[in-house]
Enzyme design. Structure first.
Site, PDB file in Angstrom:
ATOM      1  N   ASP A   1      40.118  55.399  42.932  1.00  0.00           N
ATOM      2  CA  ASP A   1      40.423  56.482  42.005  1.00  0.00           C
ATOM      3  C   ASP A   1      39.141  56.827  41.253  1.00  0.00           C
ATOM      4  O   ASP A   1      38.051  56.662  41.788  1.00  0.00           O
ATOM      5  CB  ASP A   1      41.567  56.084  41.065  1.00  0.00           C
ATOM      6  CG  ASP A   1      42.443  57.278  40.666  1.00  0.00           C
ATOM      7  OD1 ASP A   1      41.878  58.227  40.097  1.00  0.00           O
ATOM      8  OD2 ASP A   1      43.657  57.266  40.927  1.00  0.00           O
TER       9      ASP A   1
ATOM     10  N   HIS B   1      36.898  58.675  43.363  1.00  0.00           N
ATOM     11  CA  HIS B   1      37.291  60.046  43.060  1.00  0.00           C
ATOM     12  C   HIS B   1      36.355  60.682  42.042  1.00  0.00           C
ATOM     13  O   HIS B   1      36.662  61.708  41.463  1.00  0.00           O
ATOM     14  CB  HIS B   1      38.723  60.091  42.533  1.00  0.00           C
ATOM     15  CG  HIS B   1      39.756  59.734  43.565  1.00  0.00           C
ATOM     16  ND1 HIS B   1      41.116  59.804  43.319  1.00  0.00           N
ATOM     17  CD2 HIS B   1      39.641  59.316  44.849  1.00  0.00           C
ATOM     18  CE1 HIS B   1      41.787  59.426  44.404  1.00  0.00           C
ATOM     19  NE2 HIS B   1      40.910  59.127  45.338  1.00  0.00           N
TER      20      HIS B   1
END
Length: 478
Positions: A285, A308
Site C-alpha cells: 500500500d 502505492h
C-alpha cells in the site's frame, strides 16, 4: 606592550571560562523545552540524477522535531537503568509467551530517568497485543536488538486481545524506540483471509470477520524518536502516529510483499511536527500516508517501492472536514509503484490541503507519477457533490524519471465546484519506461503555472484564478 599582552591573556581566559560553563548541561529533563533539529545543509541544487541511496538531514527550515539528546547512550548508560527483559522472565525462544516479562520491564524502566527496556540480540521474543502506557520518567528507551514477534496469524491471536493493534505506546513524552533488531508482524495469514481484496474463491472478496491489527501505534505522545529498526510483515499498517507532536523517524527499513493488502508503511494522522528521514519502505500500500489534522511534515531521503507511493489522504470521507498543511517531500526515490505523489479526496468533504512542496524526486517505472484525485471512491456508488476539500498551493519541482505507460504521468482531476488553485510545475521531465511517449496529461478544473516546459507537455493546466471560486472561507482550517 606588556600591558596589552596581560589584557589579551585575561580576555582569552574569561572567554574560555564562559564557554565551559555554557556547555555544562544536564540530560534532557522532563520540563525542558523540546530541542530543535540542528541546522543542516540545504537540499542540493536541482539535478536530473538522484543518488541511488539518498541520504538527507533536516534542513534549517524543517519542522521542529526532537533531536537525539541521548547520543551514545548504549555506551554510557548505567547498568541500573538497563532493564533486560530476560531478567524479568523472558525466554526468547520464539515460542514462549514473553508478554508478562515485557510488561514488568516496562514498568521498572518507566519509573526511572533514562530507563532502557532491552530486548537483546540473538533472542526471539513473542508477545501478544500490549499497551505500553505512560506517563513515564523522561528519556525512556525501548531497545530491540533481537527479534520481537507477533502471534502467528488470526488463529494464534488470543481472543481477549484487540484485533485492531499489536504494540501501542500511549501518553509518552521524550521516548525512543530503536535498536539493531527486527520487529516481525507475521502478517501472511492475515493477508490471506477471504475478506481481503481478491483473496476469496475465484478472486472475489467475501464477507466475514476482517479486522487485522496495525503493528505499532503511537497515541497521544510527544517528542518521539524511532530509528534503526527493521519492521516487516505487518497484518495491516506497519506504523501509525495519532494525536502526536514532535516525531523524528530516521534510518528505518519497513517491508512487506507487494500484494499484501492495506500494509501502509507509516501513517500520520492528527499529528504535527514530523520528520521522516533516510528510510526505505516497500509494501502493498502507501509507503507514507498523511491523514487529516497533520501539519509541518518533512520527508527526505526516502526510498519508496514497490508500493502505492506517497499519499496525502484520503481526505473528506463522509462529508468530514480535513486539513493538511505545510508538507515537504524532497530528495527521494519512488520506484515500481502504482502511484507516485498522490493527493486523494472524497466528494462532499470540507477543509483544505495547502502548502505542499515536492522537490527533487526520481521516478522509476511509476504509474500516476503526479496525481490529484478529488473523485476518490471505493465503489461505483459515489455521486458528485457541491463541496470538496480545497487543494491549494502545491508545487512540483525537479520531478524526473520514467512512468508506466498504462497511466497518464500527470493527472489533475479537481472538483467541479472547488477548483485546485496555485499549482506550480518546474523541471518536470517524465519519459515512458517502455513503449511510446504518452502525451496526454489530464487536467480538470486545475489552475496554476508552468515555470519551465514540461515533458510531456501540460497544455491543460489553466492559468490565473477560477472565475467563480465561491466563498472559500468555509474551507479554511484554523
Amino acid at each position: 606592550m606588556d600591558l596589552i599582552r596581560v589584557f589579551f591573556t585575561l580576555w582569552i581566559t574569561v572567554i574560555l571560562l564562559n564557554h565551559d560553563f555554557g556547555n555544562v548541561e544536564g540530560r534532557y529533563h522532563h520540563h525542558t523545552k523540546q530541542k530543535k533539529v540542528p541546522t543542516a545543509p540545504n537540499a542540493p541544487a536541482h539535478s536530473s540524477t538522484e543518488p541511488e541511496n539518498p541520504s538527507a538531514s533536516p534542513p534549517s527550515s524543517s519542522p521542529t522535531v526532537p533531536s537525539d539528546p541521548y547520543t551514545n547512550d548504549n555506551q554510557t548508560s548505567s547498568s541500573d537503568s538497563v532493564f533486560d527483559v530476560r531478567s524479568f522472565g523472558a525466554v526468547g525462544d520464539g515460542f514462549a509467551d514473553d508478554t508478562p516479562a515485557f510488561g514488568a520491564a516496562w514498568k521498572a524502566a518507566c519509573a526511572v530517568d533514562s530507563g532502557i527496556v532491552l530486548a537483546p540480540e540473538s533472542y526471539s521474543f513473542k508477545i501478544t497485543s500490549t499497551i505500553f502506557s505512560g506517563p513515564c520518567k523522561p528519556g525512556l528507551v525501548f531497545q530491540v536488538d533481537g527479534t520481537l514477534m507477533a502471534p502467528d496469524g488470526p488463529n494464534s491471536w488470543p481472543e481477549k486481545d484487540s484485533r485492531n493493534q499489536w504494540l501501542v505506546f500511549y501518553r509518552l513524552d521524550q521516548m525512543t524506540l530503536n535498536g539493531t533488531g527486527t520487529i516481525e508482524g507475521n502478517g501472511d495469514k492475515w493477508w490471506d483471509l477471504p475478506c481481503k481484496p481478491h483473496r476469496g474463491p475465484n478472486g472475489k472478496t467475501l464477507s466475514g470477520p476482517c479486522g487485522s491489527p496495525a503493528m505499532i501505534r503511537f497515541f497521544m505522545s510527544s517528542n518521539l524518536k524511532v530509528s534503526g529498526l527493521k519492521i516487516q510483515n505487518s497484518p495491516q499498517f506497519h506504523m501509525i502516529f495519532n494525536g502526536c507532536q514532535g516525531v523524528l523517524i530516521d534510518k528505518l527499513s519497513i517491508s512487506s510483499p507487494k500484494l499484501s493488502p492495506n500494509t501502509d508503511g507509516i501513517h500520520v494522522g492528527d499529528t504535527k511536527d514530523v520528520g521522516i528521514y533516510n528510510t526505505k519502505i516497500s509494501n502493498g500500500d502507501d509507503c507514507i500516508s498523511i491523514g487529516p489534522g497533520s501539519s509541518n511534515v518533512d520527508i527526505a531521503g526516502l526510498t519508496c517501492g514497490p508500493s502505492h507511493g506517497i499519499s496525502i489522504g484520503s481526505l473528506g470521507v463522509h462529508n468530514s472536514q480535513a486539513c493538511v498543511s505545510n508538507l515537504t517531500v524532497r530528495d527521494s526515490i519512488i520506484r515500481e509503484s502504482d502511484n507516485g505523489l498522490r493527493i486523494k479526496t472524497w466528494q462532499g468533504g470540507m477543509g483544505s490541503v495547502t502548502s505542499l512542496r515536492f522537490e527533487n524526486i526520481q521516478m522509476e517505472n511509476v504509474g500516476n507519477c503526479i496525481i490529484i484525485d478529488q473523485y476518490y471512491c471505493l465503489s461505483k456508488e459515489c455521486l458528485n457533490q457541491t463541496s470538496a476539500v480545497h487543494v491549494n498551493d502545491v508545487s512540483y519541482t525537479n520531478i524526473k524519471g520514467t512512468y508506466d505507460v498504462r497511466t497518464a504521468p500527470i493527472h489533475f482531476a479537481c472538483s467541479d465546484t472547488v477548483a485546485c488553485t496555485n499549482i506550480t510545475l518546474s523541471e518536470v521531465e517524465l519519459l515512458p519506461f517502455e513503449g511510446e511517449l504518452l502525451d496526454d496529461p489530464f487536467c480538470w478544473n486545475a489552475y496554476g503555472t508552468q515555470q519551465t516546459l514540461s515533458i510531456p507537455p501540460i497544455n491543460c493546466l489553466r492559468e490565473g484564478d477560477p472565475e467563480t471560486v465561491g466563498d472559500l472561507s468555509e474551507y479554511q482550517c484554523g
